[in-house]
Design a protein around this motif. Sequence first.
Motif, short mmCIF file in Angstrom:
data_model
loop_
_atom_site.label_atom_id
_atom_site.label_comp_id
_atom_site.label_asym_id
_atom_site.label_seq_id
_atom_site.Cartn_x
_atom_site.Cartn_y
_atom_site.Cartn_z
N LEU A 199 4.92 14.60 -5.13
CA LEU A 199 3.61 14.84 -5.74
C LEU A 199 3.71 15.85 -6.88
CD1 LEU A 199 2.49 13.34 -3.25
CD2 LEU A 199 0.70 15.09 -3.13
N LEU A 200 3.00 15.55 -7.95
CA LEU A 200 2.82 16.49 -9.06
C LEU A 200 1.43 17.11 -9.02
CD1 LEU A 200 4.46 14.39 -11.91
CD2 LEU A 200 5.41 16.46 -10.85
N VAL A 230 7.94 17.37 -0.95
CA VAL A 230 7.97 16.34 0.09
C VAL A 230 7.86 14.96 -0.55
CG1 VAL A 230 6.86 15.46 2.17
CG2 VAL A 230 6.86 17.93 1.70
N PRO A 231 8.85 14.10 -0.40
CA PRO A 231 8.75 12.75 -0.97
C PRO A 231 7.60 11.98 -0.31
CG PRO A 231 11.01 13.26 -0.30
CD PRO A 231 10.14 14.32 0.30
N ASP A 265 7.61 9.09 0.68
CA ASP A 265 8.11 8.30 1.80
C ASP A 265 8.12 9.13 3.09
OD1 ASP A 265 9.39 5.83 0.20
OD2 ASP A 265 9.82 7.70 -0.86
N ARG A 266 8.37 10.43 2.96
CA ARG A 266 8.30 11.31 4.13
C ARG A 266 6.85 11.66 4.46
NH1 ARG A 266 11.70 15.13 6.52
NH2 ARG A 266 13.32 13.57 6.09
N LEU A 267 6.04 11.85 3.41
CA LEU A 267 4.63 12.18 3.61
C LEU A 267 3.92 11.08 4.39
CD1 LEU A 267 2.73 14.50 2.84
CD2 LEU A 267 2.12 13.22 0.77
N TRP A 268 4.42 9.87 4.26
CA TRP A 268 3.88 8.72 5.00
C TRP A 268 3.89 8.97 6.51
CZ3 TRP A 268 1.30 4.29 4.74
CH2 TRP A 268 1.50 3.32 5.72
N HIS A 269 4.84 9.77 6.97
CA HIS A 269 4.97 10.03 8.40
C HIS A 269 4.10 11.19 8.88
CE1 HIS A 269 8.27 7.17 8.93
NE2 HIS A 269 8.74 7.62 7.77
N ALA A 270 3.40 11.85 7.94
CA ALA A 270 2.44 12.90 8.32
C ALA A 270 1.12 12.20 8.62
CB ALA A 270 2.29 13.92 7.20
#
Length: 467
Positions: A414-415, A439-440, A442-447
């Motif tokens: 995120l910018l 945090v990419p 793709d990882r944020l998707w798991h939050a």
Amino acid sequence: MSETYDVVVVGGGAVGENAAARAVRGGMTVALVEAELLGGECSYWACMPSKALIRTTQAVHAARAIAGVTADFDPADVLARRNSFTSGWKDDSQVEWAEGAGITVVRGHARLTGPRALTVETSDGPLELSARHAVVLATGSVPSEPPTPGLADTPHWSSREATSAQAVPARLAVIGSGVVGCELAQAYQRLGSAVTLVSRGTTVLDNLEPVASELVEAGLAQDGVTLHLGTDVERVHRDDAGVHVVLADGTDVLADELLVATGRRPATADVGVQTVGLEPGATLEVDDSGLVQGVAGRWLYACGDVTGRAPLTHQGKYAARVVGDAVAARAKGEPELTAPWGAHSATADHGAVPQVVFTDPEVAFVGRTVRQVSDAGIAHDVVEIDIAVAGSALHADGYTGKAVMVVDTASRTLLGVTFVGQDVAELVHAGTIAIVGDVPVDRLWHAVPAYPTISEVWLRLLEAYGL
């Protein structure tokens, strides 16, 4: 009289208090000099009183947005509640806290007289202060007003008078469509004023995402605020009928009070910076540890509004904590942790600054806008969606809101992210953590956001991005 401390902090607002407290925690003796009320602008004339004015009317309007609920308020009670948050413009509790934290409070106006040296004009006469290690300037900012004919000779409000007024004027004119202008225009309209907002800008909040400006402008108009955008004020004068704000097209806006909210400038005009080679009234350029540039000896620091970095209380306090820690570490010869995201580096100032505009709808954002990213030449993707989840539908009937996410194409981090809608302020910290932590997506998707809350919009943003 003369006294010597390890550190002298000039400016006892929230920023100066934090710098002083961190230096004390690092083992330093600290004098904190304040010419007015300890706690500064935020405690008595800005953040706290303004949000107290805003909160009641927002809560009532939020209740009315749910079918079957009726609610009302008494403007006099709103003002009384606001007064309680300023402790009646007395700073006894702030002084008690500072002294309990081991800080020596000095009352008076301080000016630099040379390296590590200051004179404070106190009620008992001049006091000479010297600092063994550092002087920290945290004097904040003051209103910046346009050279409009007649304005200087016409009694009017700045944000101070607007947030401390003891009565609601029947008619209020506001010049300026930034955060202060928009927040207070809406607050006073809801408190019972007939408010007219004038701005040379063609839209309100023009430094934010366009959708934020659009929805806030619509919210102001819906509440009954009269908007004159894209126009200049030709002249101002007051007579028995009230304050006349004459616009470029000849319109004469008549009000009982005039609020000028056209920005602020660093309060460095009268702190003696010229004695160490700096320009009075100018922004103090600092590195990420708060060291003022252009001054030899690594002893002069600054934090908060005087640096021009991020004129927000929370960000100033963050920089102040960095400064206090850096001063103490350098004084003791400890390692300097000045690499990006180090303890002595205010790295977040460069791209992870959060802010909330407490209008209705609220605007909560962190990082950079689409325009800022484009101007920087960064390859990016943009997602813009409605806030339309189970949580928002439950929150208010007919909930309307938007979310905008800006993603770095190369790193997929995120910018920036912006939320516009009722009660979105609590969404922004998740975005702040994502940006600070790189945090990419793709990882944020798991939050996984809790259901049913408005924060489920994070899932919808990521789905719209293609995850």
